[in-house]
Design a protein around this motif. Structure first.
Motif, PDB file in Angstrom:
ATOM      1  N   HIS A 123       0.265  -0.809   0.202  1.00  0.00           N
ATOM      2  CA  HIS A 123       0.031   0.007  -0.148  1.00  0.00           C
ATOM      3  C   HIS A 123       1.071   1.266   0.398  1.00  0.00           C
ATOM      4  CE1 HIS A 123      -3.570  -2.469   0.558  1.00  0.00           C
ATOM      5  NE2 HIS A 123      -3.200  -2.753   0.913  1.00  0.00           N
ATOM      6  N   ILE A 124       2.396   1.265   0.242  1.00  0.00           N
ATOM      7  CA  ILE A 124       3.397   2.344   0.044  1.00  0.00           C
ATOM      8  C   ILE A 124       3.368   2.410  -2.036  1.00  0.00           C
ATOM      9  CG2 ILE A 124       5.134   2.970   0.594  1.00  0.00           C
ATOM     10  CD1 ILE A 124       3.485   3.085   2.942  1.00  0.00           C
ATOM     11  N   SER A 125       2.937   3.679  -2.467  1.00  0.00           N
ATOM     12  CA  SER A 125       3.671   3.798  -3.652  1.00  0.00           C
ATOM     13  C   SER A 125       4.969   5.063  -4.179  1.00  0.00           C
ATOM     14  CB  SER A 125       2.670   5.041  -4.711  1.00  0.00           C
ATOM     15  OG  SER A 125       2.289   6.029  -3.536  1.00  0.00           O
ATOM     16  N   LYS A 126       5.286   4.736  -4.859  1.00  0.00           N
ATOM     17  CA  LYS A 126       6.754   5.158  -4.747  1.00  0.00           C
ATOM     18  C   LYS A 126       7.112   6.341  -4.981  1.00  0.00           C
ATOM     19  CE  LYS A 126       8.504   1.817  -8.228  1.00  0.00           C
ATOM     20  NZ  LYS A 126       8.998   2.781 -10.411  1.00  0.00           N
ATOM     21  N   ARG A 127       5.481   7.023  -4.823  1.00  0.00           N
ATOM     22  CA  ARG A 127       5.323   8.646  -4.410  1.00  0.00           C
ATOM     23  C   ARG A 127       5.297   8.767  -3.235  1.00  0.00           C
ATOM     24  NH1 ARG A 127       0.039  12.505  -6.530  1.00  0.00           N
ATOM     25  NH2 ARG A 127       1.188  14.111  -5.729  1.00  0.00           N
ATOM     26  N   ALA A 128       4.449   7.973  -2.353  1.00  0.00           N
ATOM     27  CA  ALA A 128       4.451   7.969  -0.531  1.00  0.00           C
ATOM     28  C   ALA A 128       5.851   7.519  -0.308  1.00  0.00           C
ATOM     29  CB  ALA A 128       2.845   6.670  -0.125  1.00  0.00           C
ATOM     30  N   ALA A 129       6.525   6.567  -1.334  1.00  0.00           N
ATOM     31  CA  ALA A 129       7.473   6.288  -0.639  1.00  0.00           C
ATOM     32  C   ALA A 129       8.542   7.509  -0.416  1.00  0.00           C
ATOM     33  CB  ALA A 129       8.871   5.748  -0.869  1.00  0.00           C
ATOM     34  N   ALA A 130       8.852   8.522  -1.383  1.00  0.00           N
ATOM     35  CA  ALA A 130       9.994   9.161  -1.619  1.00  0.00           C
ATOM     36  C   ALA A 130       9.089  10.524  -0.736  1.00  0.00           C
ATOM     37  CB  ALA A 130       9.108   9.916  -3.304  1.00  0.00           C
ATOM     38  N   ARG A 131       7.951  11.076   0.104  1.00  0.00           N
ATOM     39  CA  ARG A 131       7.391  11.845   0.798  1.00  0.00           C
ATOM     40  C   ARG A 131       8.123  11.365   1.906  1.00  0.00           C
ATOM     41  NH1 ARG A 131       2.221  12.281   3.704  1.00  0.00           N
ATOM     42  NH2 ARG A 131       2.821  14.317   4.198  1.00  0.00           N
ATOM     43  N   ILE A 132       7.732  10.429   2.515  1.00  0.00           N
ATOM     44  CA  ILE A 132       7.733   9.992   3.222  1.00  0.00           C
ATOM     45  C   ILE A 132       9.830  10.584   3.984  1.00  0.00           C
ATOM     46  CG2 ILE A 132       8.598   7.525   5.333  1.00  0.00           C
ATOM     47  CD1 ILE A 132       5.775   6.867   4.457  1.00  0.00           C
ATOM     48  N   ALA A 133      10.089  10.111   2.873  1.00  0.00           N
ATOM     49  CA  ALA A 133      11.890   9.986   3.005  1.00  0.00           C
ATOM     50  C   ALA A 133      12.140  11.128   3.170  1.00  0.00           C
ATOM     51  CB  ALA A 133      12.874   8.589   1.394  1.00  0.00           C
ATOM     52  N   LYS A 134      11.893  12.142   2.083  1.00  0.00           N
ATOM     53  CA  LYS A 134      12.480  13.388   2.384  1.00  0.00           C
ATOM     54  C   LYS A 134      11.771  14.001   3.556  1.00  0.00           C
ATOM     55  CE  LYS A 134      11.049  14.148  -2.895  1.00  0.00           C
ATOM     56  NZ  LYS A 134      10.521  14.443  -4.231  1.00  0.00           N
ATOM     57  N   GLU A 135      10.523  14.040   3.836  1.00  0.00           N
ATOM     58  CA  GLU A 135      10.181  14.516   5.633  1.00  0.00           C
ATOM     59  C   GLU A 135      11.350  13.682   6.462  1.00  0.00           C
ATOM     60  OE1 GLU A 135       7.798  16.592   6.306  1.00  0.00           O
ATOM     61  OE2 GLU A 135       6.924  16.601   4.525  1.00  0.00           O
ATOM     62  N   VAL A 136      12.020  12.512   6.276  1.00  0.00           N
ATOM     63  CA  VAL A 136      12.882  11.835   7.551  1.00  0.00           C
ATOM     64  C   VAL A 136      13.786  12.595   7.497  1.00  0.00           C
ATOM     65  CG1 VAL A 136      13.963   9.612   8.152  1.00  0.00           C
ATOM     66  CG2 VAL A 136      11.650   8.995   7.568  1.00  0.00           C
ATOM     67  N   ALA A 137      14.518  12.915   6.175  1.00  0.00           N
ATOM     68  CA  ALA A 137      15.721  13.518   5.935  1.00  0.00           C
ATOM     69  C   ALA A 137      15.890  14.470   6.111  1.00  0.00           C
ATOM     70  CB  ALA A 137      15.634  14.125   4.433  1.00  0.00           C
ATOM     71  N   LEU A 138      14.956  15.808   6.449  1.00  0.00           N
ATOM     72  CA  LEU A 138      14.822  16.858   6.989  1.00  0.00           C
ATOM     73  C   LEU A 138      14.562  16.794   8.382  1.00  0.00           C
ATOM     74  CD1 LEU A 138      11.626  18.305   4.893  1.00  0.00           C
ATOM     75  CD2 LEU A 138      13.611  19.350   4.962  1.00  0.00           C
ATOM     76  N   CYS A 139      13.621  15.399   9.177  1.00  0.00           N
ATOM     77  CA  CYS A 139      13.803  15.575  10.784  1.00  0.00           C
ATOM     78  C   CYS A 139      15.405  15.178  11.048  1.00  0.00           C
ATOM     79  CB  CYS A 139      13.756  14.078  10.635  1.00  0.00           C
ATOM     80  SG  CYS A 139      11.435  14.393  10.703  1.00  0.00           S
ATOM     81  N   LEU A 140      15.955  14.696  10.531  1.00  0.00           N
ATOM     82  CA  LEU A 140      17.681  14.119  10.492  1.00  0.00           C
ATOM     83  C   LEU A 140      18.592  15.383  10.238  1.00  0.00           C
ATOM     84  CD1 LEU A 140      17.669  10.152   8.761  1.00  0.00           C
ATOM     85  CD2 LEU A 140      17.527  11.219  11.552  1.00  0.00           C
ATOM     86  N   LYS A 141      17.964  16.593   9.858  1.00  0.00           N
ATOM     87  CA  LYS A 141      18.853  17.078   8.686  1.00  0.00           C
ATOM     88  C   LYS A 141      19.640  18.316  10.643  1.00  0.00           C
ATOM     89  CE  LYS A 141      18.975  17.874   4.258  1.00  0.00           C
ATOM     90  NZ  LYS A 141      18.608  19.310   3.295  1.00  0.00           N
TER      91      LYS A 141
END
Length: 141
Positions: A123-141
């Motif tokens: 149920h995780i699309s590539k688009r959703a995965a990209a959004r999740i990953a970008k948000e995680v990256a922002l949290c990790l900065k």
């Protein structure tokens, strides 16, 4: 085979049949989602995605996974922390079920406290995965 003693009910057997039929697609999908995460989060993960593994989750080791999960939650991204802080069984299962006592695996206990698992399910699309990953990256900065 007629009258073969079954260990599964008909409904369980139907679910199993469907899952086995879809297994190749499920594996391919999980690998594709892991590649999306790996591409965006490459600076935060020390293990590459080589195409051979079948990731149930895409795991990152981070300083404060609960804080990241809370930040993502405010943005509508809901991650489970079943394995965070639990070295051998998910959080919903008592460690005693596996005859585990705190302190038996101190390295695993330390590492499990840093686990942040990103979903790779169907149920995780590539688009959703990209959004999740970008948000995680922002949290990790």
């Amino acid at each position: 085979v007629l009258f073969y003693p079954a260990l599964l009910s008909n409904s369980q057997a139907n679910i199993l049949f469907f899952e086995l039929k879809e297994l190749s697609n499920n594996i391919a999908h999980r690998r594709e989602i892991a590649k999306v995460y790996a591409h965006i989060l490459s600076a935060y993960r020390h293990q590459s995605v080589d195409g051979e593994e079948v990731p149930l989750y895409f795991t990152l080791l981070v300083e404060n996974p609960r804080s990241i999960q809370e930040q993502l939650h405010t943005k509508g991204i809901h991650l489970s922390l079943y394995w965070t802080g639990h070295p051998i069984v998910p959080s919903k299962i008592a460690p005693s079920v596996a005859h585990y006592r705190e302190g038996q695996c101190p390295v695993s206990e330390d590492v499990s406290a840093t686990v942040l698992n990103l979903p790779t399910h169907r149920h995780i699309s590539k688009r959703a995965a990209a959004r999740i990953a970008k948000e995680v990256a922002l949290c990790l900065k």
